[in-house]
Scaffold this motif. Structure first.
Motif, PDB file in Angstrom:
ATOM      1  N   PHE A 233      22.502 -61.676  -7.872  1.00 41.02           N
ATOM      2  CA  PHE A 233      23.949 -61.829  -8.055  1.00 41.02           C
ATOM      3  C   PHE A 233      24.248 -62.530  -9.388  1.00 41.02           C
ATOM      4  O   PHE A 233      25.071 -62.064 -10.202  1.00 41.02           O
ATOM      5  N   SER A 236      23.550 -60.323 -12.320  1.00 38.80           N
ATOM      6  CA  SER A 236      24.551 -59.254 -12.498  1.00 38.80           C
ATOM      7  C   SER A 236      25.833 -59.796 -13.123  1.00 38.80           C
ATOM      8  O   SER A 236      26.565 -59.051 -13.787  1.00 38.80           O
ATOM      9  N   LEU A 237      26.114 -61.085 -12.911  1.00 40.86           N
ATOM     10  CA  LEU A 237      27.321 -61.685 -13.494  1.00 40.86           C
ATOM     11  C   LEU A 237      27.070 -62.215 -14.899  1.00 40.86           C
ATOM     12  O   LEU A 237      27.977 -62.775 -15.519  1.00 40.86           O
ATOM     13  N   GLY A 376      32.680 -59.165  -6.858  1.00 42.58           N
ATOM     14  CA  GLY A 376      31.503 -59.215  -7.721  1.00 42.58           C
ATOM     15  C   GLY A 376      30.222 -58.978  -6.940  1.00 42.58           C
ATOM     16  O   GLY A 376      29.316 -58.284  -7.409  1.00 42.58           O
ATOM     17  N   GLN A 379      29.997 -55.281  -5.897  1.00 41.63           N
ATOM     18  CA  GLN A 379      29.639 -54.494  -7.075  1.00 41.63           C
ATOM     19  C   GLN A 379      28.156 -54.656  -7.403  1.00 41.63           C
ATOM     20  O   GLN A 379      27.470 -53.704  -7.784  1.00 41.63           O
ATOM     21  N   CYS A 380      27.657 -55.863  -7.218  1.00 40.72           N
ATOM     22  CA  CYS A 380      26.256 -56.150  -7.532  1.00 40.72           C
ATOM     23  C   CYS A 380      25.312 -55.481  -6.542  1.00 40.72           C
ATOM     24  O   CYS A 380      24.349 -54.834  -6.941  1.00 40.72           O
ATOM     25  N   ARG A 405      21.759 -47.278 -10.762  1.00 41.69           N
ATOM     26  CA  ARG A 405      22.676 -48.311 -11.258  1.00 41.69           C
ATOM     27  C   ARG A 405      24.002 -47.745 -11.748  1.00 41.69           C
ATOM     28  O   ARG A 405      24.968 -48.485 -11.895  1.00 41.69           O
TER      29      ARG A 405
END
Length: 465
Positions: A233, A236-237, A376, A379-380, A405
């Protein structure tokens, strides 16, 4: 090549073997009976759904000659006159019919450089005897501009000894806490750093490994589960390495305080009484104290651990903080903790499918967790993270090997059960990105995600049976 069942589901023989001989030939010299392992261009955009196949008909031969100038074949997987046993003398190249027999390029696949099938990778991991040297020899180094070196198969091999080391370190943390010694968070940090490098190369591999592992204690598995998901997570952010590392360490340490709780509370099968719930909540304070006893705790670690049960509507604990007072990292930690709990089997509740758990998180959007944190995470992780069981539109049951992806609804899957739910003795793979066709002539697609254990599938056994 026939457009029959092999093309539809992917032949188990097309996953690749490491001991074969690769030989580069001109496409004009290709013949029926040769096994093609690589083209002179990416597979995407060609008519070939399988990355490795036996040329079985003139139609496939014509397609190869139309789109390629050269291609690699594997003699050990070819048939008839084109077959050569692994380790046999170098076969004559068919490049140049009038030239003396001489291969344009020929080489036995070096260790770690050849394709490694997914099932072969799982089998190696399951043996549990891979050390760092063996893993590097088998998987090779990851190369930035060569995506195949960062495949889930290779990364499973690379990260396996890292997880084994992490388990040993966490065992020691548990022993230290139980005997009132200060755990060595520095060792935990080192393991988290190593796992983070794996997440950066291919996050699917670690997500797969934690699904394969069997642990006697829910808390043990939960800690690794939360750690991996938090690092994925955070990565990914766009968190920095230090930022992602502290999230991973928080995942490992936030529930160690439960070791100070009475067993009757931890192991109770039914709902907790009000008093038992108050006792259970105290694990946050115990975890925080354990971290504070270590010299120079990582910046931000105490804040994340002490607030991971706070909720933005003020119903959390221990302080009943609201909204921005909780902090992004503690909110992320709380959300991942909730997700991992919902998708795991607990003494009082069966696991939910990934899809159902994400639906539950959506219901908590702007109630328990901020909308941007929920969005978020979804989405991840996507609807079908690696290791998720899914039912296909044919009725077949598959497990997600790796996410796409770009198109997350079209992952790569391993088909475990036939349409009648009988086990598939040789599970083939399907890459839904390439829209493989069902027997009815429509593209394969996923109907729904299934909970862990659906149809009696044991992730630590069935995939390798």
């Amino acid at each position: 090549m026939h457009a029959g069942d092999d093309r539809r589901t992917g032949s188990p023989g097309t996953e690749g073997r490491q001991d074969g001989r690769r030989e580069l030939i001109a496409a004009t010299d290709a013949s029926i009976g040769m096994f093609v392992v690589e083209l002179d261009r990416p597979w995407v955009g060609t008519p070939f759904l399988l990355q490795g196949f036996l040329i079985e008909d003139d139609e496939t031969l014509d397609q190869l000659r139309d789109c390629c100038r050269f291609l690699y074949i594997d003699r050990s997987r070819s048939v008839g006159e084109h077959y050569a046993a692994p380790g046999s003398a170098t076969p004559a190249s068919s490049v140049g019919r009038t030239a003396p027999p001489r291969p344009l390029v020929e080489a036995a696949a070096p260790s770690g450089a050849g394709p490694l099938s997914f099932l072969e990778a799982l089998a190696l991991v399951r043996k549990g005897s891979l050390d760092a040297t063996a893993a590097r020899r088998l998987a090779g180094d990851a190369v930035a501009d060569r995506p195949e070196t960062r495949s889930v198969e290779r990364e499973l091999i690379r990260v396996s000894p890292v997880v084994t080391q992490t388990e040993a370190v966490f065992d020691q943390v548990i022993a230290d806490v139980r005997e009132n010694r200060n755990p060595d968070i520095g060792q935990v940090t080192g393991c988290v750093d190593d796992m983070l490098q794996s997440v950066k190369r291919n996050p699917d591999a670690l997500l797969w490994l934690i699904r394969l592992k069997k642990y006697d204690l829910y808390s043990y598995r939960h800690a690794l589960d939360v750690t991996v998901h938090l690092m994925v997570f955070a990565h990914s952010l766009g968190f920095s390495e230090d930022g992602a590392t502290v999230m991973g360490v928080a995942g490992m340490m936030q529930d160690v305080g439960k070791l100070r709780l009475p067993e009757r509370v931890l192991q109770k099968a039914g709902r907790l009484s009000r008093l038992e719930m108050e006792i259970a909540k105290s694990h946050v304070e115990f975890s925080t104290r354990i971290i504070l006893q270590t010299p120079k705790p990582m910046p931000g670690l105490v804040e994340i651990v002490s607030r991971h049960h706070e909720r933005i509507d003020g119903t959390g604990y221990p302080a009943g903080l609201r909204n921005g007072a909780i902090g992004l990292r503690a909110e992320m930690s709380g959300l991942v903790d909730t997700f991992c709990a919902m998708t795991s089997k607990r003494t009082y509740e069966e696991p939910r499918s990934t899809q159902r758990a994400l639906e539950a998180l959506v219901q908590m959007r702007d109630v328990k967790f901020s909308a941007n944190v929920v969005d978020g995470f979804i989405q991840c992780i996507g609807l079908y993270p690696a290791g998720t069981l899914v039912e296909l539109n044919t009725g077949e049951v598959a497990v997600v090997i790796a996410q796409n992806r770009v198109r997350r609804m079209q992952p790569r899957v391993l088909v475990l059960l036939c349409a009648d739910k009988s086990p598939n003795r040789h599970p083939p793979t399907l890459d839904l990105l390439y829209s493989p066709q069902t027997p009815a002539g429509e593209p394969y697609r996923i109907l729904r995600a299934l909970p862990v254990g659906a149809y009696g599938i044991d992730p630590s056994e069935f995939y390798l049976s």
